[in-house]
Scaffold this motif. Structure first.
Motif, PDB file in Angstrom:
ATOM      1  N   LEU A 119     -36.740 -42.945 -36.856  1.00  0.00           N
ATOM      2  CA  LEU A 119     -36.252 -42.783 -35.480  1.00  0.00           C
ATOM      3  C   LEU A 119     -35.881 -41.338 -35.188  1.00  0.00           C
ATOM      4  O   LEU A 119     -35.273 -40.660 -36.024  1.00  0.00           O
ATOM      5  CB  LEU A 119     -35.019 -43.659 -35.254  1.00  0.00           C
ATOM      6  N   GLY A 178     -30.328 -37.799 -40.740  1.00  0.00           N
ATOM      7  CA  GLY A 178     -31.082 -37.080 -39.717  1.00  0.00           C
ATOM      8  C   GLY A 178     -30.495 -35.717 -39.412  1.00  0.00           C
ATOM      9  O   GLY A 178     -31.203 -34.695 -39.408  1.00  0.00           O
ATOM     10  N   THR A 179     -29.206 -35.683 -39.177  1.00  0.00           N
ATOM     11  CA  THR A 179     -28.574 -34.398 -38.836  1.00  0.00           C
ATOM     12  C   THR A 179     -28.467 -33.483 -40.072  1.00  0.00           C
ATOM     13  O   THR A 179     -28.420 -32.266 -39.925  1.00  0.00           O
ATOM     14  CB  THR A 179     -27.203 -34.620 -38.182  1.00  0.00           C
ATOM     15  N   PHE A 198     -24.736 -29.289 -33.033  1.00  0.00           N
ATOM     16  CA  PHE A 198     -24.583 -30.648 -33.557  1.00  0.00           C
ATOM     17  C   PHE A 198     -23.719 -30.691 -34.803  1.00  0.00           C
ATOM     18  O   PHE A 198     -23.529 -29.699 -35.496  1.00  0.00           O
ATOM     19  CB  PHE A 198     -25.957 -31.268 -33.844  1.00  0.00           C
ATOM     20  N   GLN A 199     -23.233 -31.910 -35.025  1.00  0.00           N
ATOM     21  CA  GLN A 199     -22.403 -32.183 -36.196  1.00  0.00           C
ATOM     22  C   GLN A 199     -23.260 -32.896 -37.233  1.00  0.00           C
ATOM     23  O   GLN A 199     -23.974 -33.842 -36.888  1.00  0.00           O
ATOM     24  CB  GLN A 199     -21.255 -33.094 -35.771  1.00  0.00           C
ATOM     25  N   SER A 209     -27.804 -33.347 -27.351  1.00  0.00           N
ATOM     26  CA  SER A 209     -27.667 -32.833 -25.982  1.00  0.00           C
ATOM     27  C   SER A 209     -28.152 -31.397 -25.870  1.00  0.00           C
ATOM     28  O   SER A 209     -28.064 -30.625 -26.828  1.00  0.00           O
ATOM     29  CB  SER A 209     -26.194 -32.854 -25.565  1.00  0.00           C
TER      30      SER A 209
HETATM   31  C1  LIG Z   1     -27.278 -38.834 -25.408  1.00  0.00           C
HETATM   32  C2  LIG Z   1     -26.703 -38.391 -26.726  1.00  0.00           C
HETATM   33  C3  LIG Z   1     -26.471 -37.042 -26.942  1.00  0.00           C
HETATM   34  C4  LIG Z   1     -25.942 -36.607 -28.160  1.00  0.00           C
HETATM   35  N1  LIG Z   1     -25.712 -35.278 -28.315  1.00  0.00           N
HETATM   36  C5  LIG Z   1     -25.215 -34.841 -29.480  1.00  0.00           C
HETATM   37  C6  LIG Z   1     -24.960 -33.443 -29.661  1.00  0.00           C
HETATM   38  O1  LIG Z   1     -25.191 -32.605 -28.778  1.00  0.00           O
HETATM   39  N2  LIG Z   1     -24.447 -33.053 -30.857  1.00  0.00           N
HETATM   40  C7  LIG Z   1     -24.171 -33.965 -31.859  1.00  0.00           C
HETATM   41  O2  LIG Z   1     -23.686 -33.572 -32.925  1.00  0.00           O
HETATM   42  N3  LIG Z   1     -24.409 -35.283 -31.711  1.00  0.00           N
HETATM   43  C8  LIG Z   1     -24.915 -35.742 -30.548  1.00  0.00           C
HETATM   44  N4  LIG Z   1     -25.171 -37.074 -30.407  1.00  0.00           N
HETATM   45  C9  LIG Z   1     -24.922 -37.969 -31.558  1.00  0.00           C
HETATM   46  C10 LIG Z   1     -26.106 -37.842 -32.542  1.00  0.00           C
HETATM   47  O3  LIG Z   1     -27.276 -38.338 -31.923  1.00  0.00           O
HETATM   48  C11 LIG Z   1     -25.821 -38.651 -33.827  1.00  0.00           C
HETATM   49  O4  LIG Z   1     -24.738 -38.061 -34.507  1.00  0.00           O
HETATM   50  C12 LIG Z   1     -27.041 -38.641 -34.729  1.00  0.00           C
HETATM   51  O5  LIG Z   1     -28.092 -39.402 -34.147  1.00  0.00           O
HETATM   52  C13 LIG Z   1     -26.692 -39.207 -36.091  1.00  0.00           C
HETATM   53  O6  LIG Z   1     -27.883 -39.256 -36.855  1.00  0.00           O
HETATM   54  P1  LIG Z   1     -27.835 -39.177 -38.430  1.00  0.00           P
HETATM   55  O7  LIG Z   1     -29.163 -39.566 -38.952  1.00  0.00           O
HETATM   56  O8  LIG Z   1     -27.309 -37.868 -38.879  1.00  0.00           O
HETATM   57  O9  LIG Z   1     -26.720 -40.240 -38.803  1.00  0.00           O
HETATM   58  P2  LIG Z   1     -26.880 -41.748 -39.249  1.00  0.00           P
HETATM   59  O10 LIG Z   1     -25.567 -42.365 -39.095  1.00  0.00           O
HETATM   60  O11 LIG Z   1     -27.554 -41.813 -40.591  1.00  0.00           O
HETATM   61  O12 LIG Z   1     -27.876 -42.347 -38.174  1.00  0.00           O
HETATM   62  C14 LIG Z   1     -28.485 -43.598 -38.339  1.00  0.00           C
HETATM   63  C15 LIG Z   1     -29.061 -44.041 -37.010  1.00  0.00           C
HETATM   64  O13 LIG Z   1     -28.038 -44.261 -36.064  1.00  0.00           O
HETATM   65  C16 LIG Z   1     -28.206 -43.436 -34.928  1.00  0.00           C
HETATM   66  N5  LIG Z   1     -26.896 -42.901 -34.557  1.00  0.00           N
HETATM   67  C17 LIG Z   1     -25.860 -42.710 -35.403  1.00  0.00           C
HETATM   68  N6  LIG Z   1     -24.808 -42.230 -34.736  1.00  0.00           N
HETATM   69  C18 LIG Z   1     -25.183 -42.127 -33.452  1.00  0.00           C
HETATM   70  C19 LIG Z   1     -24.527 -41.697 -32.281  1.00  0.00           C
HETATM   71  N7  LIG Z   1     -23.265 -41.298 -32.300  1.00  0.00           N
HETATM   72  N8  LIG Z   1     -25.237 -41.679 -31.126  1.00  0.00           N
HETATM   73  C20 LIG Z   1     -26.508 -42.088 -31.112  1.00  0.00           C
HETATM   74  N9  LIG Z   1     -27.182 -42.536 -32.177  1.00  0.00           N
HETATM   75  C21 LIG Z   1     -26.521 -42.540 -33.328  1.00  0.00           C
HETATM   76  C22 LIG Z   1     -29.143 -42.344 -35.361  1.00  0.00           C
HETATM   77  O14 LIG Z   1     -29.878 -41.797 -34.291  1.00  0.00           O
HETATM   78  C23 LIG Z   1     -30.003 -43.059 -36.354  1.00  0.00           C
HETATM   79  O15 LIG Z   1     -31.012 -43.768 -35.699  1.00  0.00           O
HETATM   80  C24 LIG Z   1     -25.676 -37.551 -29.200  1.00  0.00           C
HETATM   81  C25 LIG Z   1     -25.911 -38.906 -28.997  1.00  0.00           C
HETATM   82  C26 LIG Z   1     -26.418 -39.326 -27.779  1.00  0.00           C
HETATM   83  C27 LIG Z   1     -26.656 -40.777 -27.556  1.00  0.00           C
END
Ligand SMILES: Cc1cc2nc3c(=O)[nH]c(=O)nc-3n(C[C@H](O)[C@H](O)[C@H](O)COP(=O)(O)OP(=O)(O)OC[C@H]3O[C@@H](n4cnc5c(N)ncnc54)[C@H](O)[C@@H]3O)c2cc1C
Ligand code: FES
Length: 263
Positions: free
Chosen positions: A57, A81-82, A75-76, A62
């Motif tokens: 995925l 993914g991050t 981002f944090q 943002s």
């Molecule tokens: C519209 C929008 C804008 C965002 N903008 C920012 C930003 O500018 N900076 C930033 O640091 N973070 C932002 N986030 C949060 C960021 O998308 C999640 O921290 C990130 O997807 C986590 O992925 P991961 O693989 O590191 O973590 P994991 O926890 O391993 O993720 C596993 C799954 O869950 C999803 N997921 C987990 N936490 C979130 C979350 N809080 N929001 C959405 N999906 C999540 C992931 O996309 C992935 O599919 C935003 C979220 C949304 C919905």
């Protein structure tokens, strides 16, 4: 308040990382050269990023700023993914889909809008405040962070207007939450745009309502497709009949009129 129509057509494009830096512990900034997306980006929209072959995925991040063909993303590092994103370096390619979603409607902010951000909700407010200033407003910002070490983008906001900073533990700025600062000064603002944790948004929406201020909030839900096709990002909204209806944060939002949200 009529939020802006989602008239942009997202594109899938390969950008190139042009700068990478760590802003604070676990917090990173990437600048990505991707003119196809940067030129279409509006405040409050996001990009959906492929984070390596192991992560099926895309991850939503943002748009913090967009200028001269370059997107600024802050981002944090949270999960896989991050972590992959944080490991990118200059010259690396990045597969992006965007700009996505409905952003802030800047047409009815009035002369003194305030941008209220909490933690990692702060970045998207930068482009919104910048555009508000370009439109002739005198915007202000109220930014809240866990502690001194978590403070990001302060000088960028200060360059655009009055900026108040609060920390939860009082190690920097005012001791306490952004809501106390907003409550104390709400009478001097003409509108509110907010992004941050849900509890903060709910409290900000309540203060705005008490003071009769239009309020837009940027909501966050877990996402799958990012384009309105999978329902993963459903969020409860108030229906016209007084009941509950569901919207997609990815397509109907992430920015909503605070009065629309079923808190
Ligand atoms: C519209 C929008 C804008 C965002 N903008 C920012 C930003 O500018 N900076 C930033 O640091 N973070 C932002 N986030 C949060 C960021 O998308 C999640 O921290 C990130 O997807 C986590 O992925 P991961 O693989 O590191 O973590 P994991 O926890 O391993 O993720 C596993 C799954 O869950 C999803 N997921 C987990 N936490 C979130 C979350 N809080 N929001 C959405 N999906 C999540 C992931 O996309 C992935 O599919 C935003 C979220 C949304 C919905
Ligand atoms: S993430 Fe698939 S509908 Fe919103």
């Amino acid at each position: 308040m009529h939020l802006i129509e989602d008239t942009s057509h997202p594109v899938q494009a390969f950008g190139v990382v042009s700068a990478h830096r760590q802003l604070a512990g676990g917090l990173f900034e990437l600048r990505v050269t991707v003119p196809e997306i940067a030129s279409l980006s509006r405040p409050g929209q996001f990009v959906h990023i492929t984070c390596g072959d192991a992560n099926f995925l895309r991850r939503p991040i943002s748009i913090c700023d967009a200028a001269d063909g370059v997107l600024r993303l802050v981002f944090q590092q949270k999960g896989e993914g991050t972590a992959w994103l944080a490991a990118r370096t200059e010259g690396d390619p990045l597969d992006l889909l965007g700009p996505l979603g409905r952003g802030f409607d800047l047409s009815a902010l009035g002369p003194r809008p305030v941008f209220v951000g909490g933690g990692i909700g702060v970045p998207p407010l930068l482009l919104a405040m910048k555009q508000a200033k370009v439109q002739g407003a005198s915007p202000a910002a109220i930014l809240g962070f866990r502690d001194r070490d978590a403070v990001i983008l302060e000088s960028d906001f200060r360059a655009l207007g009055e900026t108040l900073v609060a920390t939860d533990d009082g190690s920097y700025g005012t001791h306490g939450f952004v809501t106390a600062l907003l409550e104390a000064r709400a009478g001097s603002f003409t509108s509110v745009c907010a992004c941050g944790p849900r509890g903060m948004l709910r409290a900000v929406a309540g203060i705005a309502e008490t003071h009769g201020l239009p309020c837009q909030v940027s909501m966050e839900e877990r996402m799958g497709c990012g384009i309105g096709a999978c329902l993963v990002c459903a969020c409860a909204l108030k229906g016209a009949d007084g009941g509950t209806r569901y919207g997609h944060v990815c397509k109907d939002g992430p920015v909503f009129d605070a009065k629309e949200v079923e808190w």
